[in-house]
Scaffold this motif. Structure first.
Motif, PDB file in Angstrom:
ATOM      1  N   LYS A 195      12.718  -4.106   1.719  1.00 44.84           N
ATOM      2  CA  LYS A 195      11.947  -5.000   0.854  1.00 44.84           C
ATOM      3  C   LYS A 195      11.238  -5.950   1.793  1.00 44.84           C
ATOM      4  O   LYS A 195      11.844  -6.868   2.368  1.00 44.84           O
ATOM      5  CB  LYS A 195      12.866  -5.725  -0.118  1.00 44.84           C
ATOM      6  CG  LYS A 195      13.432  -4.803  -1.182  1.00 44.84           C
ATOM      7  CD  LYS A 195      13.711  -5.542  -2.482  1.00 44.84           C
ATOM      8  CE  LYS A 195      13.976  -4.541  -3.591  1.00 44.84           C
ATOM      9  NZ  LYS A 195      14.157  -5.208  -4.894  1.00 44.84           N
ATOM     10  N   ALA A 196       9.970  -5.714   1.985  1.00 52.11           N
ATOM     11  CA  ALA A 196       9.220  -6.324   3.072  1.00 52.11           C
ATOM     12  C   ALA A 196       8.415  -7.543   2.640  1.00 52.11           C
ATOM     13  O   ALA A 196       8.194  -7.782   1.443  1.00 52.11           O
ATOM     14  CB  ALA A 196       8.280  -5.288   3.678  1.00 52.11           C
ATOM     15  N   GLU A 197       7.974  -8.279   3.646  1.00 49.92           N
ATOM     16  CA  GLU A 197       7.054  -9.391   3.392  1.00 49.92           C
ATOM     17  C   GLU A 197       5.782  -8.882   2.711  1.00 49.92           C
ATOM     18  O   GLU A 197       5.167  -9.599   1.909  1.00 49.92           O
ATOM     19  CB  GLU A 197       6.695 -10.082   4.710  1.00 49.92           C
ATOM     20  CG  GLU A 197       7.816 -10.896   5.316  1.00 49.92           C
ATOM     21  CD  GLU A 197       8.153 -12.133   4.502  1.00 49.92           C
ATOM     22  OE1 GLU A 197       7.228 -12.890   4.146  1.00 49.92           O
ATOM     23  OE2 GLU A 197       9.343 -12.333   4.204  1.00 49.92           O
ATOM     24  N   TYR A 198       5.402  -7.652   3.024  1.00 51.77           N
ATOM     25  CA  TYR A 198       4.272  -7.024   2.328  1.00 51.77           C
ATOM     26  C   TYR A 198       4.609  -5.553   2.102  1.00 51.77           C
ATOM     27  O   TYR A 198       5.041  -4.861   3.035  1.00 51.77           O
ATOM     28  CB  TYR A 198       2.974  -7.137   3.125  1.00 51.77           C
ATOM     29  CG  TYR A 198       1.789  -6.557   2.369  1.00 51.77           C
ATOM     30  CD1 TYR A 198       1.069  -7.348   1.484  1.00 51.77           C
ATOM     31  CD2 TYR A 198       1.434  -5.221   2.501  1.00 51.77           C
ATOM     32  CE1 TYR A 198       0.005  -6.816   0.749  1.00 51.77           C
ATOM     33  CE2 TYR A 198       0.375  -4.679   1.778  1.00 51.77           C
ATOM     34  CZ  TYR A 198      -0.332  -5.482   0.894  1.00 51.77           C
ATOM     35  OH  TYR A 198      -1.364  -4.958   0.162  1.00 51.77           O
ATOM     36  N   THR A 199       4.415  -5.087   0.886  1.00 53.40           N
ATOM     37  CA  THR A 199       4.653  -3.689   0.558  1.00 53.40           C
ATOM     38  C   THR A 199       3.333  -2.967   0.352  1.00 53.40           C
ATOM     39  O   THR A 199       2.490  -3.398  -0.456  1.00 53.40           O
ATOM     40  CB  THR A 199       5.520  -3.556  -0.712  1.00 53.40           C
ATOM     41  OG1 THR A 199       6.783  -4.184  -0.477  1.00 53.40           O
ATOM     42  CG2 THR A 199       5.751  -2.091  -1.062  1.00 53.40           C
ATOM     43  N   ILE A 200       3.134  -1.895   1.076  1.00 57.54           N
ATOM     44  CA  ILE A 200       1.906  -1.102   0.983  1.00 57.54           C
ATOM     45  C   ILE A 200       1.955  -0.263  -0.288  1.00 57.54           C
ATOM     46  O   ILE A 200       2.905   0.496  -0.516  1.00 57.54           O
ATOM     47  CB  ILE A 200       1.769  -0.174   2.202  1.00 57.54           C
ATOM     48  CG1 ILE A 200       1.801  -0.982   3.496  1.00 57.54           C
ATOM     49  CG2 ILE A 200       0.496   0.653   2.107  1.00 57.54           C
ATOM     50  CD1 ILE A 200       2.134  -0.162   4.725  1.00 57.54           C
ATOM     51  N   VAL A 201       0.930  -0.367  -1.130  1.00 55.31           N
ATOM     52  CA  VAL A 201       0.892   0.378  -2.387  1.00 55.31           C
ATOM     53  C   VAL A 201      -0.287   1.353  -2.386  1.00 55.31           C
ATOM     54  O   VAL A 201      -1.178   1.285  -1.540  1.00 55.31           O
ATOM     55  CB  VAL A 201       0.795  -0.575  -3.600  1.00 55.31           C
ATOM     56  CG1 VAL A 201       2.079  -1.387  -3.748  1.00 55.31           C
ATOM     57  CG2 VAL A 201      -0.417  -1.493  -3.477  1.00 55.31           C
ATOM     58  N   GLU A 202      -0.259   2.252  -3.350  1.00 57.59           N
ATOM     59  CA  GLU A 202      -1.299   3.285  -3.452  1.00 57.59           C
ATOM     60  C   GLU A 202      -2.692   2.672  -3.507  1.00 57.59           C
ATOM     61  O   GLU A 202      -3.647   3.219  -2.929  1.00 57.59           O
ATOM     62  CB  GLU A 202      -1.034   4.131  -4.702  1.00 57.59           C
ATOM     63  CG  GLU A 202      -2.030   5.256  -4.912  1.00 57.59           C
ATOM     64  CD  GLU A 202      -1.779   6.020  -6.208  1.00 57.59           C
ATOM     65  OE1 GLU A 202      -2.637   6.854  -6.569  1.00 57.59           O
ATOM     66  OE2 GLU A 202      -0.746   5.782  -6.869  1.00 57.59           O
TER      67      GLU A 202
END
Length: 515
Positions: free
Chosen positions: A372-379
């Motif tokens: 669970k990251a500081e920023y999550t890459i999404v589609e």
């Protein structure tokens, strides 16, 4: 023991992190569960999956050095008929440098050699992490055990990188993570599920190596589970699993495969061929060699992490039996163009992975636990449906670039392929930083992607870039006495770090014409 950086996992991300950290003067301790470093390109037997521009741009300088050294090794030790800059040892379809995993092992050791010889880098093979000492949001110490000698070592460091194939540090350190597929409500992704499903994890594969020696007989004993796999017909499959038919990854229509090149059908032999005898002047009568990593030996009957040890061993065994059964079927029952059955000249090359059964040293894992990251890459970040230019979202905190389609293999929840377009993308620093711990970095497939974007960030050049960025970031933080999250949050520090990356051979942008 006290060092500057502990790297857990000696795969591509781990090796790249070690190279970067050592080049910046850090003392590094790195472990690896198998007796080979290199991960997916060596012990898992997967030649590099790369984007179409890789020969010219789209990777770090060190990754390019690695690729060049692979080619140079063949040119040095063989009589190569046409030794040109684009020489492909296996003439395989999946990569411009399809090659024997032992060559990558040699090259990686050569690159790490200066640091190993001086003991700046301490490498412990056959070694597994068994416990973590954590106080608040900081890891203080890790304990490792050699799986052969059972000796244990405790290591302290200001920073740690989880570069394991399945994100093994995360549960031990009580770092929050995601497994399987998220829901649309969580990510807003067009292709996400309506409801999240932690069991919706991509198949894993046990690769094996085989040579073809026409006119000879190398048929192996019938595998124990052969009858099961011979009759197995998944609901998502157009035919029996052991056949020359599988769903097309994009259209899902019934697709015909062949072993060798014929007038119709996709030639499996050429897909991951690592040795093309016609490329060399040989004194010995050698045959072509290929690696079996095909639709028909993807294993999706169960997962091997976050399950009981009994289930883990069961699924590893069944996955091995699947690959051996497919090989035996090819030797004895596969239909040939001449109307006959089987290719007994297929020879299992046990020597390539140095294993008794001829299978890779470890399973090829496509999807790990994800922080669970500081920023999550999404589609939406990488899809052409959400971006006007020729690249995906250009993050302010980018630490590299990469490119691959969103390529999801059949899952353990019974879902079929998902293969959709993704734009050339950037790698955000925020995706490497766990939210709930300050001195641990994600160094490979365990970064902050979703189930869907994992499909384009899990490939070789991207994993290398991720790991190398981790090593560089730790060095930058130690030099300036700051923590990774501060680098991301402070514009001046972030700009300074990115400039150091560029000087060190990182590409943080695609060429101008891409924007």
């Amino acid at each position: 023991m006290l060092v500057d950086l502990v790297i857990v996992g000696g795969g591509m991300g781990g090796c790249a992190a070690a190279l970067s950290a050592c080049a910046n003067g850090l003392r590094v301790f790195m472990t690896e569960e198998t007796d080979w470093i290199g991960g997916q390109v060596t012990s898992q037997g997967v030649p590099p999956d790369e984007h179409p521009w890789i020969e010219d741009f789209g990777c770090t300088k060190r990754y390019r050095t690695y690729r060049n050294k692979v080619r140079d090794t063949y040119i040095k030790v063989f009589n190569v008929k046409e030794a040109n800059p684009s020489f492909n040892p296996g003439n395989g379809l999946v990569s411009n440098i399809c090659h024997d995993p032992r060559v990558s092992l040699h090259v990686l050791y050569e690159m790490l050699m200066p640091y190993l010889l001086t003991n700046q880098l301490q490498l412990c093979l056959n070694t597994k992490i068994i416990s973590v000492q954590k106080i608040d949001k900081t890891i203080r110490e890790m304990t490792f055990e050699n799986m052969v000698t059972r000796e244990r070592v405790e290591v302290k460091a200001p920073y740690f990188v989880d570069a394991t194939e399945t994100g093994d540090v995360l549960p031990l350190a009580d770092i929050k993570y995601v497994v399987g597929a998220e829901s649309k409500a969580e990510t807003g992704e067009l292709h996400a599920l309506e409801e999240s499903n932690p069991e919706d994890i991509q198949a894993f594969t046990y690769v094996l190596a085989m040579e073809y020696r026409e006119g000879e007989n190398h048929v192996i004993p019938e595998p124990e589970m052969y009858e099961f796999w011979r009759e197995y017909h998944p609901d998502i499959w157009p035919d029996k699993y052991l056949s020359f038919f599988a769903p097309h990854p994009i259209t899902k229509e019934k697709r015909e495969y062949t072993l060798f090149r014929e007038e119709t059908g996709f030639p499996l032999w050429e897909y991951r061929r690592i040795f093309d005898k016609n490329k060399f002047d040989l004194q010995y009568k050698a045959g072509d060699i290929t690696l079996m990593n095909w639709p028909q030996n993807d294993y999706f009957l169960g997962n091997i992490y976050d399950v009981s040890e009994e289930d883990r061993e069961k699924h590893l065994y069944q996955a091995k039996q699947l690959s051996l059964s497919l090989f035996y079927w090819l030797q004895t029952e596969a239909p040939r163009p001449d109307g006959g059955k089987g290719y007994p000249g297929l020879k299992l090359r046990n020597d390539i992975f140095v294993t008794k059964d001829g299978l890779a040293k470890s399973a090829y894992i496509r999807e790990a636990r994800r922080i669970k990251a500081e920023y999550t890459i999404v589609e939406q970040d990488v899809s052409p449906d959400f971006n006007k230019g020729r690249t995906g979202k250009k993050y302010h905190d980018r630490v590299g670039i990469g490119s691959y389609s969103i390529d999801l293999h059949p899952s353990m929840a019974g879902r079929n392929y998902l293969d959709i377009k993704a734009l050339p993308y950037h790698i955000p620093l925020g995706a490497l930083l766990p939210k709930d711990v300050d001195n641990v970095l994600a160094g490979c497939k365990n970064i902050g992607t979703t189930h869907i974007t994992n499909g384009c960030y899990r490939l070789h050049p991207a994993e290398w870039n991720i790991g190398e960025a981790c090593g560089a970031l730790v060095a930058f933080c130690i030099k300036h006495n700051i923590n990774p999250k501060t680098v991301r949050e402070d514009e001046k520090l972030l700009t300074a770090f990115q400039e150091e990356l560029r000087k060190d051979g990182f590409e943080l942008e695609w060429p101008e014409e891409f924007y």
